[in-house]
Design a protein around this motif. Structure first.
Motif, PDB file in Angstrom:
ATOM      1  N   UNK A 143      10.691  -1.564   2.606  1.00 42.07           N
ATOM      2  CA  UNK A 143       9.322  -1.177   2.281  1.00 42.07           C
ATOM      3  C   UNK A 143       8.652  -2.212   1.388  1.00 42.07           C
ATOM      4  N   UNK A 144       9.378  -2.717   0.424  1.00 40.15           N
ATOM      5  CA  UNK A 144       8.826  -3.726  -0.474  1.00 40.15           C
ATOM      6  C   UNK A 144       8.455  -4.988   0.297  1.00 40.15           C
ATOM      7  N   UNK A 145       9.361  -5.469   1.134  1.00 43.96           N
ATOM      8  CA  UNK A 145       9.104  -6.692   1.900  1.00 43.96           C
ATOM      9  C   UNK A 145       7.937  -6.485   2.864  1.00 43.96           C
ATOM     10  N   UNK A 146       7.892  -5.336   3.533  1.00 48.38           N
ATOM     11  CA  UNK A 146       6.772  -5.049   4.433  1.00 48.38           C
ATOM     12  C   UNK A 146       5.443  -5.072   3.681  1.00 48.38           C
ATOM     13  N   UNK A 147       5.407  -4.410   2.554  1.00 46.86           N
ATOM     14  CA  UNK A 147       4.177  -4.363   1.770  1.00 46.86           C
ATOM     15  C   UNK A 147       3.754  -5.731   1.254  1.00 46.86           C
ATOM     16  N   UNK A 148       4.713  -6.486   0.757  1.00 47.25           N
ATOM     17  CA  UNK A 148       4.400  -7.831   0.272  1.00 47.25           C
ATOM     18  C   UNK A 148       3.885  -8.717   1.405  1.00 47.25           C
ATOM     19  N   UNK A 149       4.495  -8.599   2.579  1.00 49.60           N
ATOM     20  CA  UNK A 149       4.067  -9.410   3.716  1.00 49.60           C
ATOM     21  C   UNK A 149       2.637  -9.072   4.112  1.00 49.60           C
ATOM     22  N   UNK A 150       2.323  -7.789   4.158  1.00 52.05           N
ATOM     23  CA  UNK A 150       0.963  -7.384   4.524  1.00 52.05           C
ATOM     24  C   UNK A 150      -0.044  -7.919   3.513  1.00 52.05           C
ATOM     25  N   UNK A 151       0.252  -7.766   2.239  1.00 57.79           N
ATOM     26  CA  UNK A 151      -0.666  -8.260   1.206  1.00 57.79           C
ATOM     27  C   UNK A 151      -0.792  -9.776   1.259  1.00 57.79           C
ATOM     28  N   UNK A 152       0.319 -10.478   1.488  1.00 54.51           N
ATOM     29  CA  UNK A 152       0.283 -11.940   1.534  1.00 54.51           C
ATOM     30  C   UNK A 152      -0.543 -12.436   2.722  1.00 54.51           C
TER      31      UNK A 152
END
Length: 63
Positions: free
Chosen positions: A31-40
């Motif tokens: 979940x953290x990686x998915x969220x960071x990727x979307x924001x990035x």
């Protein structure tokens, strides 16, 4: 490295606290990686690669 392998390796090596649930930790890292990727991708000026790395390091060190 897949998150499940990373989390399992950290837990098996004894560098994490003993009260972590492996399944929950794997879900948290996904979940953290998915969220960071979307924001990035959507707002790279607010989430540059250095900040993504810092957030991931902080999360992993909290284990």
């Amino acid at each position: 490295m897949q998150p499940i392998i990373l989390i399992r390796a950290l837990m098996d090596s004894g560098v994490t606290r003993n009260d972590h649930d492996e399944d929950i930790e794997v879900e948290r890292i996904y979940d953290l990686v998915d969220g960071l990727a979307i924001h990035a991708i959507q707002r790279p000026e607010l989430m540059p690669p250095e900040k993504v790395k810092a957030v991931l390091r902080h999360h992993l060190s909290s284990l």
